[in-house]
Scaffold this motif. Structure first.
Motif, PDB file in Angstrom:
ATOM      1  N   LYS A 160      18.276   4.346  30.817  1.00 55.23           N
ATOM      2  CA  LYS A 160      17.652   3.242  31.551  1.00 55.23           C
ATOM      3  C   LYS A 160      16.775   3.714  32.701  1.00 55.23           C
ATOM      4  O   LYS A 160      16.146   2.901  33.361  1.00 55.23           O
ATOM      5  CB  LYS A 160      18.749   2.315  32.098  1.00 55.23           C
ATOM      6  CG  LYS A 160      19.549   1.640  31.011  1.00 55.23           C
ATOM      7  CD  LYS A 160      20.641   0.787  31.599  1.00 55.23           C
ATOM      8  CE  LYS A 160      21.470   0.158  30.492  1.00 55.23           C
ATOM      9  NZ  LYS A 160      22.577  -0.630  31.022  1.00 55.23           N
ATOM     10  N   GLN A 161      16.719   4.992  32.936  1.00 50.99           N
ATOM     11  CA  GLN A 161      15.950   5.524  34.052  1.00 50.99           C
ATOM     12  C   GLN A 161      14.482   5.694  33.678  1.00 50.99           C
ATOM     13  O   GLN A 161      14.147   5.975  32.527  1.00 50.99           O
ATOM     14  CB  GLN A 161      16.508   6.882  34.480  1.00 50.99           C
ATOM     15  CG  GLN A 161      17.902   6.829  35.028  1.00 50.99           C
ATOM     16  CD  GLN A 161      18.418   8.225  35.353  1.00 50.99           C
ATOM     17  OE1 GLN A 161      17.707   9.209  35.224  1.00 50.99           O
ATOM     18  NE2 GLN A 161      19.671   8.290  35.771  1.00 50.99           N
ATOM     19  N   TYR A 162      13.626   5.494  34.674  1.00 52.67           N
ATOM     20  CA  TYR A 162      12.200   5.766  34.490  1.00 52.67           C
ATOM     21  C   TYR A 162      11.954   7.206  34.901  1.00 52.67           C
ATOM     22  O   TYR A 162      12.156   7.563  36.055  1.00 52.67           O
ATOM     23  CB  TYR A 162      11.352   4.822  35.345  1.00 52.67           C
ATOM     24  CG  TYR A 162      11.394   3.399  34.872  1.00 52.67           C
ATOM     25  CD1 TYR A 162      10.640   3.010  33.772  1.00 52.67           C
ATOM     26  CD2 TYR A 162      12.191   2.458  35.504  1.00 52.67           C
ATOM     27  CE1 TYR A 162      10.678   1.711  33.305  1.00 52.67           C
ATOM     28  CE2 TYR A 162      12.233   1.149  35.056  1.00 52.67           C
ATOM     29  CZ  TYR A 162      11.474   0.790  33.964  1.00 52.67           C
ATOM     30  OH  TYR A 162      11.518  -0.496  33.507  1.00 52.67           O
ATOM     31  N   ARG A 163      11.533   8.013  33.934  1.00 50.98           N
ATOM     32  CA  ARG A 163      11.334   9.439  34.223  1.00 50.98           C
ATOM     33  C   ARG A 163      10.073   9.920  33.522  1.00 50.98           C
ATOM     34  O   ARG A 163       9.581   9.302  32.598  1.00 50.98           O
ATOM     35  CB  ARG A 163      12.536  10.253  33.745  1.00 50.98           C
ATOM     36  CG  ARG A 163      13.818   9.833  34.415  1.00 50.98           C
ATOM     37  CD  ARG A 163      14.942  10.674  33.996  1.00 50.98           C
ATOM     38  NE  ARG A 163      15.121  11.724  34.999  1.00 50.98           N
ATOM     39  CZ  ARG A 163      16.019  12.675  34.881  1.00 50.98           C
ATOM     40  NH1 ARG A 163      16.794  12.748  33.832  1.00 50.98           N
ATOM     41  NH2 ARG A 163      16.152  13.570  35.820  1.00 50.98           N
ATOM     42  N   LEU A 164       9.610  11.066  33.968  1.00 54.90           N
ATOM     43  CA  LEU A 164       8.465  11.718  33.351  1.00 54.90           C
ATOM     44  C   LEU A 164       8.849  12.181  31.950  1.00 54.90           C
ATOM     45  O   LEU A 164       9.902  12.781  31.757  1.00 54.90           O
ATOM     46  CB  LEU A 164       8.052  12.926  34.202  1.00 54.90           C
ATOM     47  CG  LEU A 164       6.919  13.786  33.671  1.00 54.90           C
ATOM     48  CD1 LEU A 164       5.605  13.021  33.760  1.00 54.90           C
ATOM     49  CD2 LEU A 164       6.824  15.065  34.472  1.00 54.90           C
ATOM     50  N   CYS A 165       8.016  11.871  30.971  1.00 52.61           N
ATOM     51  CA  CYS A 165       8.316  12.255  29.593  1.00 52.61           C
ATOM     52  C   CYS A 165       7.989  13.733  29.414  1.00 52.61           C
ATOM     53  O   CYS A 165       6.827  14.129  29.342  1.00 52.61           O
ATOM     54  CB  CYS A 165       7.503  11.414  28.620  1.00 52.61           C
ATOM     55  SG  CYS A 165       7.875  11.781  26.906  1.00 52.61           S
ATOM     56  N   ALA A 166       9.025  14.538  29.379  1.00 52.42           N
ATOM     57  CA  ALA A 166       8.859  15.982  29.227  1.00 52.42           C
ATOM     58  C   ALA A 166      10.113  16.540  28.575  1.00 52.42           C
ATOM     59  O   ALA A 166      11.167  15.905  28.573  1.00 52.42           O
ATOM     60  CB  ALA A 166       8.619  16.642  30.582  1.00 52.42           C
ATOM     61  N   ILE A 167       9.985  17.743  28.028  1.00 55.87           N
ATOM     62  CA  ILE A 167      11.117  18.390  27.367  1.00 55.87           C
ATOM     63  C   ILE A 167      12.258  18.638  28.352  1.00 55.87           C
ATOM     64  O   ILE A 167      13.421  18.641  27.982  1.00 55.87           O
ATOM     65  CB  ILE A 167      10.665  19.694  26.671  1.00 55.87           C
ATOM     66  CG1 ILE A 167      11.762  20.298  25.806  1.00 55.87           C
ATOM     67  CG2 ILE A 167      10.221  20.720  27.688  1.00 55.87           C
ATOM     68  CD1 ILE A 167      12.066  19.545  24.570  1.00 55.87           C
ATOM     69  N   LYS A 168      11.920  18.796  29.627  1.00 52.64           N
ATOM     70  CA  LYS A 168      12.946  19.059  30.642  1.00 52.64           C
ATOM     71  C   LYS A 168      13.917  17.888  30.783  1.00 52.64           C
ATOM     72  O   LYS A 168      15.041  18.063  31.237  1.00 52.64           O
ATOM     73  CB  LYS A 168      12.306  19.370  31.996  1.00 52.64           C
ATOM     74  CG  LYS A 168      11.550  20.655  32.003  1.00 52.64           C
ATOM     75  CD  LYS A 168      12.502  21.810  31.856  1.00 52.64           C
ATOM     76  CE  LYS A 168      11.751  23.110  31.767  1.00 52.64           C
ATOM     77  NZ  LYS A 168      12.591  24.200  31.357  1.00 52.64           N
ATOM     78  N   LEU A 169      13.485  16.694  30.421  1.00 52.31           N
ATOM     79  CA  LEU A 169      14.363  15.525  30.472  1.00 52.31           C
ATOM     80  C   LEU A 169      15.578  15.704  29.565  1.00 52.31           C
ATOM     81  O   LEU A 169      16.676  15.239  29.869  1.00 52.31           O
ATOM     82  CB  LEU A 169      13.575  14.275  30.052  1.00 52.31           C
ATOM     83  CG  LEU A 169      14.361  12.988  29.844  1.00 52.31           C
ATOM     84  CD1 LEU A 169      14.834  12.467  31.191  1.00 52.31           C
ATOM     85  CD2 LEU A 169      13.518  11.966  29.147  1.00 52.31           C
ATOM     86  N   PHE A 170      15.388  16.397  28.459  1.00 51.25           N
ATOM     87  CA  PHE A 170      16.463  16.580  27.487  1.00 51.25           C
ATOM     88  C   PHE A 170      17.364  17.770  27.802  1.00 51.25           C
ATOM     89  O   PHE A 170      18.356  17.982  27.131  1.00 51.25           O
ATOM     90  CB  PHE A 170      15.875  16.744  26.081  1.00 51.25           C
ATOM     91  CG  PHE A 170      15.140  15.531  25.614  1.00 51.25           C
ATOM     92  CD1 PHE A 170      15.828  14.418  25.195  1.00 51.25           C
ATOM     93  CD2 PHE A 170      13.755  15.511  25.610  1.00 51.25           C
ATOM     94  CE1 PHE A 170      15.156  13.297  24.759  1.00 51.25           C
ATOM     95  CE2 PHE A 170      13.078  14.393  25.176  1.00 51.25           C
ATOM     96  CZ  PHE A 170      13.780  13.271  24.759  1.00 51.25           C
ATOM     97  N   MET A 171      17.005  18.528  28.803  1.00 49.29           N
ATOM     98  CA  MET A 171      17.797  19.699  29.174  1.00 49.29           C
ATOM     99  C   MET A 171      18.868  19.301  30.193  1.00 49.29           C
ATOM    100  O   MET A 171      18.638  19.308  31.397  1.00 49.29           O
ATOM    101  CB  MET A 171      16.911  20.792  29.772  1.00 49.29           C
ATOM    102  CG  MET A 171      15.809  21.245  28.900  1.00 49.29           C
ATOM    103  SD  MET A 171      16.438  22.058  27.452  1.00 49.29           S
ATOM    104  CE  MET A 171      14.949  22.302  26.556  1.00 49.29           C
TER     105      MET A 171
END
Length: 195
Positions: free
Chosen positions: A53-64
């Motif tokens: 539910k968070q608004y975050r920058l779409c990047a591969i780091k989000l999944f780490m």
């Protein structure tokens, strides 16, 4: 394919058929999807619902979520880089030897062939540098967000778009008709802007 076309021209049709190309594409897609599958499966297995539910920058780091995931992706990227460097160096060294041997004693023809091979080798080099872009971008993201955005944009243009546009541009500029048309367009474009 360039290696086969130049170093084994009589076997080009046999080795570079539609079937073998499809197999190569499937192998490449299969190998390149392994890290993504690992990262996504570990993310979905361990991420809490509040993270979705968070608004975050779409990047591969989000999944780490864990440090070991970052190490796995880094190791895989470096392994890909090493394998691709070896393949490209092997191919282009062999191609340069064949191009030099084919031109014989004609120095002008030899230099023209070597220049073309080096030019074609520049494209995969740019694609290889693209593998290092995530490392640079992730480091910059820790320091300055706007610098990260600018570097990410320039990396996309330099290492994603440029290699794909390089061959048509080079062969277009080598064509005398196109080159003169481009030169006239640029000259008349400057003339119209100054008038």
């Amino acid at each position: 394919e360039r290696y086969v076309a130049i170093c084994m021209p009589l076997r080009h049709a046999e080795l570079c058929s539609t079937r073998s190309t499809m197999y190569c594409i499937l192998i490449i897609h299969g190998l390149s999807s392994v890290p993504c599958i690992v990262v996504l499966s570990t993310f979905f297995a361990s991420a809490s619902f509040s993270l979705y539910k968070q608004y975050r920058l779409c990047a591969i780091k989000l999944f780490m979520l864990y440090r070991w995931q970052d190490h796995v992706i880094s190791a895989v990227q470096e392994f890909y880089f090493l394998v691709m460097v070896i393949i490209i160096l092997f191919s282009y060294v062999k191609i340069m030897k064949v191009a030099k041997a084919a031109s014989g004693e004609d120095k002008k023809s030899s230099w023209k062939g070597l220049r073309t091979v080096i030019l074609h080798g520049f494209q995969p080099l740019l694609c290889l540098i693209q593998l290092w872009s995530p490392f640079i971008e992730s480091t910059l993201l820790r320091f300055d967000f706007m610098l990260f955005i600018n570097v990410r944009y320039s990396n996309y243009v330099l290492f994603n778009l440029t290699p794909r546009c390089l061959s048509p541009l080079i062969y277009g500029l080598r064509d005398e008709t196109f080159f003169h048309a481009l030169k006239n367009y640029e000259f008349f474009g400057l003339y119209k802007r100054n008038v």
